[in-house]
Scaffold this motif. Structure first.
Motif, short mmCIF file in Angstrom:
data_model
loop_
_atom_site.label_atom_id
_atom_site.label_comp_id
_atom_site.label_asym_id
_atom_site.label_seq_id
_atom_site.Cartn_x
_atom_site.Cartn_y
_atom_site.Cartn_z
N ALA A 1 1.65 5.87 -13.80
CA ALA A 1 2.75 6.55 -14.68
C ALA A 1 2.96 7.76 -14.13
CB ALA A 1 1.57 6.81 -15.85
N GLN A 2 2.40 8.13 -13.09
CA GLN A 2 3.03 9.48 -12.77
C GLN A 2 4.21 9.22 -11.73
OE1 GLN A 2 0.26 8.12 -12.26
NE2 GLN A 2 -1.61 9.50 -11.94
N ASP A 3 4.53 8.19 -11.44
CA ASP A 3 5.50 7.65 -10.27
C ASP A 3 6.79 7.60 -11.25
OD1 ASP A 3 3.42 7.85 -8.27
OD2 ASP A 3 3.06 5.69 -8.56
N ILE A 4 7.48 8.48 -11.41
CA ILE A 4 8.67 8.50 -12.22
C ILE A 4 10.06 8.32 -11.68
CG2 ILE A 4 7.46 9.58 -14.36
CD1 ILE A 4 8.76 12.00 -13.81
N GLN A 5 10.15 8.55 -10.40
CA GLN A 5 11.26 8.59 -9.54
C GLN A 5 11.87 7.19 -9.48
OE1 GLN A 5 9.90 10.85 -6.20
NE2 GLN A 5 11.12 12.38 -6.78
N ASP A 6 12.97 6.89 -8.98
CA ASP A 6 13.48 5.61 -8.75
C ASP A 6 13.37 5.18 -7.53
OD1 ASP A 6 15.45 6.83 -7.15
OD2 ASP A 6 16.98 6.66 -8.83
N THR A 7 13.56 4.03 -7.07
CA THR A 7 13.30 3.32 -5.66
C THR A 7 13.88 4.37 -4.56
OG1 THR A 7 13.72 1.23 -6.63
CG2 THR A 7 13.87 1.52 -4.31
N ILE A 8 15.20 4.64 -4.54
CA ILE A 8 15.75 5.37 -3.49
C ILE A 8 15.17 6.80 -3.47
CG2 ILE A 8 17.97 6.73 -2.69
CD1 ILE A 8 19.49 4.10 -3.55
N ALA A 9 15.01 7.50 -4.35
CA ALA A 9 14.14 8.73 -4.72
C ALA A 9 12.74 8.72 -3.93
CB ALA A 9 14.20 9.32 -5.98
N THR A 10 12.37 7.76 -4.54
CA THR A 10 10.62 7.64 -3.82
C THR A 10 10.82 7.38 -2.28
OG1 THR A 10 10.20 6.49 -5.99
CG2 THR A 10 8.89 6.15 -4.11
N LEU A 11 11.54 6.63 -2.05
CA LEU A 11 11.80 6.38 -0.58
C LEU A 11 12.04 7.84 0.28
CD1 LEU A 11 13.75 3.00 0.00
CD2 LEU A 11 11.57 3.61 1.01
N ARG A 12 12.97 8.48 -0.15
CA ARG A 12 13.50 9.64 0.60
C ARG A 12 12.56 10.54 0.50
NH1 ARG A 12 18.59 9.34 1.93
NH2 ARG A 12 19.91 8.25 0.50
N VAL A 13 11.81 10.79 -0.74
CA VAL A 13 10.69 11.77 -0.88
C VAL A 13 9.50 11.35 -0.11
CG1 VAL A 13 9.08 12.63 -2.45
CG2 VAL A 13 11.50 12.64 -3.00
N THR A 14 9.05 10.22 -0.12
CA THR A 14 7.91 9.83 0.48
C THR A 14 7.90 9.78 2.08
OG1 THR A 14 8.11 7.51 0.11
CG2 THR A 14 6.70 8.61 -1.17
N ILE A 15 9.09 9.55 2.57
CA ILE A 15 9.56 9.70 3.87
C ILE A 15 9.41 11.01 4.50
CG2 ILE A 15 11.49 9.49 5.70
CD1 ILE A 15 12.18 6.82 4.19
N ASP A 16 9.98 11.95 3.56
CA ASP A 16 9.97 13.35 4.03
C ASP A 16 8.44 14.16 3.92
OD1 ASP A 16 12.54 13.69 4.64
OD2 ASP A 16 12.94 14.51 2.42
N MET A 17 7.60 13.29 3.16
CA MET A 17 6.15 13.77 3.19
C MET A 17 5.51 13.26 4.53
SD MET A 17 4.99 13.03 -0.65
CE MET A 17 5.82 13.81 -2.26
N ALA A 18 5.91 11.97 4.65
CA ALA A 18 5.28 11.37 5.95
C ALA A 18 5.69 12.01 7.40
CB ALA A 18 5.77 9.84 6.07
N HIS A 19 6.83 12.81 7.41
CA HIS A 19 7.28 13.49 8.55
C HIS A 19 6.91 14.99 8.18
CE1 HIS A 19 9.46 10.74 11.10
NE2 HIS A 19 10.12 10.08 9.81
N GLN A 20 6.27 15.55 7.17
CA GLN A 20 5.78 16.83 6.81
C GLN A 20 7.04 17.63 6.75
OE1 GLN A 20 3.29 18.90 9.59
NE2 GLN A 20 2.54 20.14 8.12
N ARG A 21 8.27 17.10 6.19
CA ARG A 21 9.31 17.95 6.15
C ARG A 21 9.40 18.46 4.80
NH1 ARG A 21 12.56 13.32 9.08
NH2 ARG A 21 12.80 12.12 7.15
#
Length: 544
Positions: free
Chosen positions: A333-353
């Protein structure tokens, strides 16, 4: 006095069967106990199983990097085979994700090394036939289509994922595909899918699922057809499908793993935090479902707060506790972003950006606690309701803890930017069957796909298994489910429990079909972990 030779049948022999026999070999050589072992498996390749078959396409890769592929052979085999990274002809870096086929070739070689290592205590025969029934009189007997084998002192069921009844949607789709001569394929084997894909140049392809298997499918439909990912863009070969339509219930892809070992270390729990988690599990397995999850979550709060602070993303204790409370009651329920936003944000987290979210941090901690989780839950007798609650919590967190390599997420985002992958019907679309294919309808979008790929792994629900051996055993009551929708009742050493609550002496089951009695079974590490050693210890105890 010389110990008589014991007899053992192993039904299904992928990585888990291999891990079990390695564990048994260690104990058998210590005690000088001899075993005559019959392996029932229709594959020529023993040890790899279908998921890691050496002939699988190289674009189907593991979802764990070499640096955490912690499945080194036991010390007694060290003179016969090296760890995977040393054995492989490919010079892998620690952050590389190897092809499944390369690991499968290693597992095949490792089984040969096991036979050589244990030649004084193991006499192994491969029976290339499917076991269809079990019976017991003077011992256990195995029946194939044409022959009877036995008696055996022990039978180990390690079948991986046996044949399963199609879910209602797939049953309807299968009939539709047959009636109209449409392409409906499973994600694996990838080599078969790639061969079919050469005829899809002008077709739209739908993919059911947005998990790890979908990334393999996307590589097959792009790189496998001559396309190239370079400098953040995709260069088409001209042989790709016209359009690719992935979809799932929530339309959200799993978060990728940290990009490098250095970033991954930021999420390491301390020794004290691990010990606190283990103590919480010891308490939780004896509690009712709600209290068990609260106890486990309480042990996740301190490491989550520490790591968030160290990553310049400090959160208050109430914020972390509230995230976990929502995850218990309404996961995702906390995951309220759409597909593209989820991809971009989690990719940036994975790279520590950018700083990691609470969910990303807790997911990585949970991933790193998997061995402790298995030890704490699988080594105990847990009330079914409590076990089911813990399994459900683990399953929901897989969107963070079982994620793909970050390169796979980046490739998906690149394909979306290119337009080859469309998200017009990504979130739980209505699917209408038409003579020319499947029409995916989401809000104003209505797209026709003449090709459908199923990239969803069946649930290990015992009542849906169609393999004759399991159906007959369930009918007879020698195998019974933990609860509806779950796997078989087993004891910590894998011994099966019948419908009367009686332990089936000498009949054991390891793997995903015991989900509910055990947890976190969909892991290569589990195939060589504590569960196999508990099983081996039980066999030895019954042999002396």
């Amino acid at each position: 006095m010389k110990t008589p030779t014991r007899t053992l049948a192993v039904i299904g022999f992928g990585p888990r069967g291999l891990g079990a026999l390695e564990a048994l070999a260690i104990e058998a050589m210590k005690r000088n106990i001899r075993f005559k072992i019959d392996i029932f498996d229709t594959l020529d390749v023993l040890g790899a199983g279908p998921n890691f078959h050496p002939e699988e396409d190289s674009l189907c890769i593991l979802n764990i990097p070499v640096r955490i592929l912690d499945i080194d052979p036991p010390a007694c085999m060290s003179d016969h085979i090296a760890p995977f990274a040393e054995w492989s002809a490919t010079d892998y870096g620690g952050d590389d994700f190897p092809p499944r086929a390369d690991l499968g070739a290693y597992l095949e070689a490792r089984f040969a090394a096991l036979r050589d290592t244990a030649r004084d205590v193991f006499n192994v025969t491969h029976i290339k036939a499917k076991a269809r029934a079990l019976s017991r009189d003077d011992g256990w007997h195995v029946t194939t289509k044409d022959q009877h084998y036995g008696p055996y002192d022990e039978v180990l069921l390690s079948p991986g994922q046996p044949a399963t009844k199609l879910d209602p949607q797939m049953k309807e789709w299968t009939d539709h595909a047959q009636d109209h001569k449409l392409d409906l394929l499973h994600a694996y084997p990838g080599a078969k899918l790639l061969a079919a894909a050469h005829d899809w140049q002008d077709k739209t392809v739908a993919i059911r699922g947005l998990g790890l298997s979908t990334h393999d499918v996307l590589r097959l439909l792009t790189i496998g057809l001559g396309g190239r990912f370079e400098r953040g863009a995709y260069t088409r070969s001209g042989r790709e499908p016209r359009k690719i339509l992935p979809f799932s219930r929530d339309g959200l892809p799993p978060a990728p793993k940290p990009a490098t070992a250095e970033i991954d270390r930021l999420f390491d729990p301390t020794r004290g935090e691990i010990e606190a988690f283990k103590a919480a599990l010891t308490q939780a397995v004896g509690q009712d479902p709600d209290d068990a999850l609260k106890t486990i979550c309480a042990a996740l709060v301190p490491p989550a707060m520490r790591i968030l602070a160290e990553c310049d993303a400090a959160q208050s204790r109430p914020a972390v506790e509230q995230w976990l409370a929502t995850e218990r009651d309404d996961p995702g329920a906390q995951d309220i972003q759409d597909t593209i936003a989820t991809l971009r944000v989690t990719i940036d987290m994975a790279h520590q950006r950018i700083a990691p979210s609470i969910g990303y941090v807790i997911g990585q901690i949970w991933r790193k606690m998997q061995n402790d989780l298995r030890s704490g839950v699988n080594g105990a007798v847990v009330a079914p309701d409590t076990a089911i609650a813990i399994v459900g919590f683990d399953g929901a967190l897989k969107r963070y803890s079982y994620g793909p390599p970050v390169t796979a997420s980046e490739q998906l985002l690149t394909l979306i930017d290119d337009g080859l992958v469309s998200l017009q019907a990504v979130e739980d679309p209505d699917i209408l069957m038409e003579p020319d294919g499947w029409r995916l309808v989401e809000e104003d979008a209505a797209l026709l796909a003449p090709v459908m790929i199923d990239a969803v792994l069946p649930n290990p629900s015992l009542e849906n298994i169609t393999a004759p051996l399991f159906k007959r055993a369930m009918d007879e009551g020698s195998i019974t489910a933990v609860a509806e929708g779950f796997g078989a009742q087993t004891r910590p050493d894998g011994s099966l429990v019948d419908r009367n609550g009686t332990v089936q002496n000498g009949l054991s089951l390891l793997g995903r079909l015991s989900l509910g009695s055990v947890i976190a079974t969909d892991s290569l590490h589990d195939c060589f972990g504590a569960s196999t050693h508990r099983w081996a210890a039980g066999v030895i105890d019954r042999s002396t």
